[in-house]
Design a protein around this motif. Structure first.
Motif, mmCIF file in Angstrom:
data_model
loop_
_atom_site.group_PDB
_atom_site.id
_atom_site.type_symbol
_atom_site.label_atom_id
_atom_site.label_comp_id
_atom_site.label_asym_id
_atom_site.label_seq_id
_atom_site.Cartn_x
_atom_site.Cartn_y
_atom_site.Cartn_z
ATOM 1 N N ARG A 283 0.839 -1.207 0.000
ATOM 2 C CA ARG A 283 0.000 0.000 0.000
ATOM 3 C C ARG A 283 0.869 1.250 0.000
ATOM 4 N NH1 ARG A 283 -3.774 -0.101 4.964
ATOM 5 N NH2 ARG A 283 -4.396 1.907 4.076
ATOM 6 N N ASP B 56 3.922 1.558 -1.143
ATOM 7 C CA ASP B 56 4.528 1.678 -2.473
ATOM 8 C C ASP B 56 3.572 2.376 -3.436
ATOM 9 O OD1 ASP B 56 6.674 0.281 -1.478
ATOM 10 O OD2 ASP B 56 6.233 -1.582 -2.557
ATOM 11 N N GLU B 57 2.310 1.971 -3.372
ATOM 12 C CA GLU B 57 1.302 2.526 -4.284
ATOM 13 C C GLU B 57 0.990 3.981 -3.937
ATOM 14 O OE1 GLU B 57 -3.263 1.549 -5.820
ATOM 15 O OE2 GLU B 57 -2.257 0.229 -4.394
ATOM 16 N N GLU C 86 -2.649 6.920 4.409
ATOM 17 C CA GLU C 86 -2.369 7.621 3.161
ATOM 18 C C GLU C 86 -1.945 9.063 3.417
ATOM 19 O OE1 GLU C 86 -4.442 8.449 -1.206
ATOM 20 O OE2 GLU C 86 -5.628 7.627 0.437
ATOM 21 N N ASP D 290 4.125 6.009 -4.865
ATOM 22 C CA ASP D 290 4.738 5.747 -6.174
ATOM 23 C C ASP D 290 6.244 5.621 -6.022
ATOM 24 O OD1 ASP D 290 4.867 5.275 -8.897
ATOM 25 O OD2 ASP D 290 4.972 7.409 -9.429
#
Length: 332
Positions: A47, A49-50, A119, A53
């Motif tokens: 998560r 990494d996403e 996030e 980016d």
């Protein structure tokens, strides 16, 4: 709120303070054992990494020291590693009485307290690292730890460099360890003055930027705009601010304190003393390294500490939680 407890020396129970480390705790391979052992760690790093980016999984498992030394990489790497350890322990039943983070560590502490989402925390930390790196490239700055003098004596040493550039106290780490930050030459002069005043040693820090001083005001406006774009909830777990050394009362206060954190010193001594005045008697370092455990023992004397930065220590604590047993924390 009931926190995770263990036995005190007099047979009473004491709550735990979850302590999240900051920049400087990173090391190559710091999350390899997490990724190799725990499926949930692989999921959280995926998560991250996403969200960023960025190949954070690879960097935290096998990145080089040079790669990890880049401020824009270091900060999300340390924060993500700490959050993985937090998730593992929390899922196993670790429910501390309060949380606190040293500088960067305040972001995972706020995630643990429900103030920030994963996030938001990672995105803010990534931007924070980029902006601090920008200052480092534009300003010849430095930081150094002064050992063996009181904070007042260190402040006097900073005053001795007046007129040679900016140098300020950046971290009140323990009663006899204070970090200074500012223009490189002024930091060097203040360090020499500290040695002349009887400091045991002055240790230059390889942190990539002059953190927690007014040189960071150059990026404060941009970071303030980013903070405004993210939601901040009120804490569901008490959090002690490293800016004030007192409890954070609301999500809006947390947002403002993160803004102030860029240019304000870290009051870690006050964080620990605030915790000690309340029903906290055990201190668990959540993430890489053992720096905060040492600061707790040196500040509070008989503080009972645990660290989780290597497989042996994490496995021991994780196993105790999973089996609903408790072993008295020991200095290590």
């Amino acid at each position: 709120m009931t926190g995770w407890t263990g036995p005190g020396s007099d047979g009473t129970t004491v709550g735990c303070l979850a302590m999240f480390p900051g920049q400087g705790s990173q090391r190559p391979g710091m999350a390899r054992h997490l990724l190799d052992t725990y499926p949930s760690a692989r999921d959280l790093f995926a998560r991250a990494d996403e969200i960023l980016d960025l190949p954070l999984s690879r960097i935290c498992a096998s990145g080089t020291a040079a790669e990890l030394a880049r401020t824009e990489i270091t900060q999300p790497a340390v924060a993500a590693t700490s959050l993985v350890v937090w998730e593992l322990l929390h899922d196993a039943g670790y429910h501390p009485a309060a949380a606190a983070g040293h500088s960067l560590g305040e972001y995972p502490a706020l995630v643990a307290a429900g103030v920030l989402s994963l996030e938001s925390a990672l995105q803010l930390v990534q931007l924070r690292g980029r902006l601090m790196g920008k200052v480092a490239r534009e300003v010849p700055g430095a930081m150094a730890a002064v050992l063996g003098l009181t904070a007042d004596q260190v402040q006097a040493a900073c005053s001795a460099a007046e007129g040679l550039g900016l140098v300020q106290v950046a971290n009140y780490n323990d009663p006899l360890q204070t970090v200074i930050s500012g223009h490189a030459h002024a930091v060097e002069v203040a360090g020499r003055s500290a040695l002349e005043a009887g400091a045991d040693k002055v240790v230059p820090l390889d942190v990539g930027a002059p953190f927690h001083c007014s040189l960071m005001s150059a990026v404060e406006e941009e970071f303030t705009e980013a903070l405004a774009a993210h939601p901040f909830a009120d804490p569901v777990l008490p959090v002690i601010s490293s800016v004030t050394g007192t409890y954070i009362g609301s999500g809006e206060e947390a947002r403002e304190l993160l803004r102030r954190q860029l240019t304000s010193p870290v009051h870690w001594v006050e964080v620990l003393r605030t915790a000690a005045r309340h029903p906290v008697g055990a201190y668990t370092e959540i993430g890489p390294g053992r720096v905060l455990s040492g600061l707790a023992r040196r500040t509070l004397g008989e503080a009972r500490t645990r660290s989780t930065g290597d497989p042996r220590r994490l496995t021991a604590l994780y196993g105790e939680l999973a089996s609903e047993t408790w072993q008295e924390p020991v200095a290590s």
